[in-house]
Design a protein around this motif. Structure first.
Motif, PDB file in Angstrom:
ATOM      1  N   TYR A   1       1.367  -1.135  -0.048  1.00  0.00           N
ATOM      2  CA  TYR A   1       0.624  -0.203   0.100  1.00  0.00           C
ATOM      3  C   TYR A   1       1.228   1.549   0.186  1.00  0.00           C
ATOM      4  O   TYR A   1       1.985   1.724   0.439  1.00  0.00           O
ATOM      5  CB  TYR A   1      -0.893   0.020   1.198  1.00  0.00           C
ATOM      6  N   ALA A   2       0.743   2.399  -0.632  1.00  0.00           N
ATOM      7  CA  ALA A   2       1.635   3.564  -1.248  1.00  0.00           C
ATOM      8  C   ALA A   2       0.127   4.652  -1.114  1.00  0.00           C
ATOM      9  O   ALA A   2      -0.669   4.475  -1.404  1.00  0.00           O
ATOM     10  CB  ALA A   2       2.121   3.492  -2.258  1.00  0.00           C
TER      11      ALA A   2
ATOM     12  N   CYS B   1       6.692  -7.638  -3.294  1.00  0.00           N
ATOM     13  CA  CYS B   1       4.575  -7.374  -2.967  1.00  0.00           C
ATOM     14  C   CYS B   1       4.362  -7.789  -4.327  1.00  0.00           C
ATOM     15  O   CYS B   1       4.921  -7.377  -5.396  1.00  0.00           O
ATOM     16  CB  CYS B   1       4.178  -6.108  -2.591  1.00  0.00           C
TER      17      CYS B   1
ATOM     18  N   THR C   1       6.094   6.356  -6.986  1.00  0.00           N
ATOM     19  CA  THR C   1       7.556   5.858  -7.313  1.00  0.00           C
ATOM     20  C   THR C   1       8.160   5.034  -6.350  1.00  0.00           C
ATOM     21  O   THR C   1       8.927   4.145  -6.596  1.00  0.00           O
ATOM     22  CB  THR C   1       8.814   6.353  -8.844  1.00  0.00           C
TER      23      THR C   1
ATOM     24  N   GLN D   1       8.224   5.048  -3.366  1.00  0.00           N
ATOM     25  CA  GLN D   1       6.792   3.998  -2.204  1.00  0.00           C
ATOM     26  C   GLN D   1       7.177   2.869  -3.227  1.00  0.00           C
ATOM     27  O   GLN D   1       7.871   1.689  -3.046  1.00  0.00           O
ATOM     28  CB  GLN D   1       6.314   4.328  -1.962  1.00  0.00           C
ATOM     29  N   THR D   2       6.423   2.842  -4.534  1.00  0.00           N
ATOM     30  CA  THR D   2       6.215   1.473  -4.988  1.00  0.00           C
ATOM     31  C   THR D   2       7.490   0.482  -5.685  1.00  0.00           C
ATOM     32  O   THR D   2       7.615  -0.445  -5.397  1.00  0.00           O
ATOM     33  CB  THR D   2       5.435   2.228  -6.776  1.00  0.00           C
ATOM     34  N   ASP D   3       8.847   1.614  -5.670  1.00  0.00           N
ATOM     35  CA  ASP D   3       9.957   0.640  -6.301  1.00  0.00           C
ATOM     36  C   ASP D   3      10.530  -0.130  -4.485  1.00  0.00           C
ATOM     37  O   ASP D   3      10.130  -1.000  -4.855  1.00  0.00           O
ATOM     38  CB  ASP D   3      11.341   1.565  -6.658  1.00  0.00           C
TER      39      ASP D   3
ATOM     40  N   ILE E   1       0.078  -3.589  -5.603  1.00  0.00           N
ATOM     41  CA  ILE E   1       0.798  -2.598  -4.618  1.00  0.00           C
ATOM     42  C   ILE E   1      -0.713  -1.770  -5.131  1.00  0.00           C
ATOM     43  O   ILE E   1      -1.060  -1.816  -6.196  1.00  0.00           O
ATOM     44  CB  ILE E   1       1.797  -2.088  -5.700  1.00  0.00           C
TER      45      ILE E   1
ATOM     46  N   TRP F   1       5.314   1.581   2.897  1.00  0.00           N
ATOM     47  CA  TRP F   1       7.048   2.351   2.987  1.00  0.00           C
ATOM     48  C   TRP F   1       7.472   2.705   3.903  1.00  0.00           C
ATOM     49  O   TRP F   1       8.132   2.848   4.801  1.00  0.00           O
ATOM     50  CB  TRP F   1       6.992   2.832   1.580  1.00  0.00           C
TER      51      TRP F   1
ATOM     52  N   THR G   1       8.045  -3.307  -4.509  1.00  0.00           N
ATOM     53  CA  THR G   1       7.656  -3.876  -5.242  1.00  0.00           C
ATOM     54  C   THR G   1       9.492  -5.146  -5.191  1.00  0.00           C
ATOM     55  O   THR G   1       9.148  -6.043  -5.413  1.00  0.00           O
ATOM     56  CB  THR G   1       8.335  -3.976  -6.514  1.00  0.00           C
TER      57      THR G   1
ATOM     58  N   THR H   1      -2.259   2.386  -4.335  1.00  0.00           N
ATOM     59  CA  THR H   1      -1.698   3.607  -4.283  1.00  0.00           C
ATOM     60  C   THR H   1      -2.998   4.812  -4.341  1.00  0.00           C
ATOM     61  O   THR H   1      -3.730   5.161  -4.896  1.00  0.00           O
ATOM     62  CB  THR H   1      -0.859   4.016  -5.208  1.00  0.00           C
TER      63      THR H   1
END
Length: 182
Positions: free
Chosen positions: A7-8, A29, A18, A20-22, A32, A63, A25, A34
């Motif tokens: 979760y971002a 995860c 990005t 957070q998602t990077d 994801i 994150w 990943t 967002t």
């Protein structure tokens, strides 16, 4: 096998999730979600969606702790509900993992610190607004009808002029006139 779901959250559309998602990943995860919403808001559709997808044995990963929420009661409520459902919680930055007793302790401490930081920010904001008021500065919208325009509006109303005509003449909304003159 445990599934990691990420979760971002960013506060505004201008911000880029990005980073957070990077990190989510890289942490493994599977998927994801967002949100673009303030952390203070409890109504976040993507958070609700990821929670809906979590099953016992899964882990919700964020994150940083403040991405889940900034209110201690909300953070504790979410993590407690996850724990009751057999779901773990991880925060990558703070290295919190609630599937362990030590992780639960660290989570509680960090949640309290996040709320403390938010309370200090709020306190400083109110102090700044109060200092500005003492210096004669006031926030908010400018007054639509000053004393002179109010007098003109009352005179026109007394002469039987319609509220629509008064509003057009003074360049204000009729609702402003009703609120001011009644």
């Amino acid at each position: 096998m445990s599934t990691l779901l990420g979760y971002a959250r960013v506060s505004t559309a201008d911000q880029d999730p990005t980073l957070q998602t990077d990190a989510l990943t890289a942490a493994g995860c599977f998927k994801i979600w967002t949100d673009v919403a303030s952390g203070a808001k409890e109504d976040r559709p993507e958070l609700a969606a990821v929670i809906e997808h979590l099953r016992p044995g899964d882990t919700l990963v964020v994150w940083r702790l403040d991405r889940l929420g900034r209110s201690l009661p909300h953070l504790l409520e979410v993590v407690t509900k996850l724990e009751a459902a057999g779901i773990g919680f991880k925060s990558l930055t703070e290295e919190i993992n609630t599937t362990t007793p030590g992780g639960r302790l660290v989570f509680t401490i960090f949640a309290a610190l996040a709320e403390f930081e938010r309370a200090l920010l709020r306190e400083r904001t109110f102090a700044g607004l109060e200092a500005a008021r003492k210096q004669g500065r006031h926030g908010g919208r400018p007054v639509a009808l000053d004393a002179q325009k109010k007098a003109i509006a009352r005179k026109m109303k007394g002469a039987g002029v319609s509220m629509t005509a008064i509003a057009d003449t003074l360049g204000v909304a009729r609702s402003t006139l009703y609120r001011t003159l009644d």
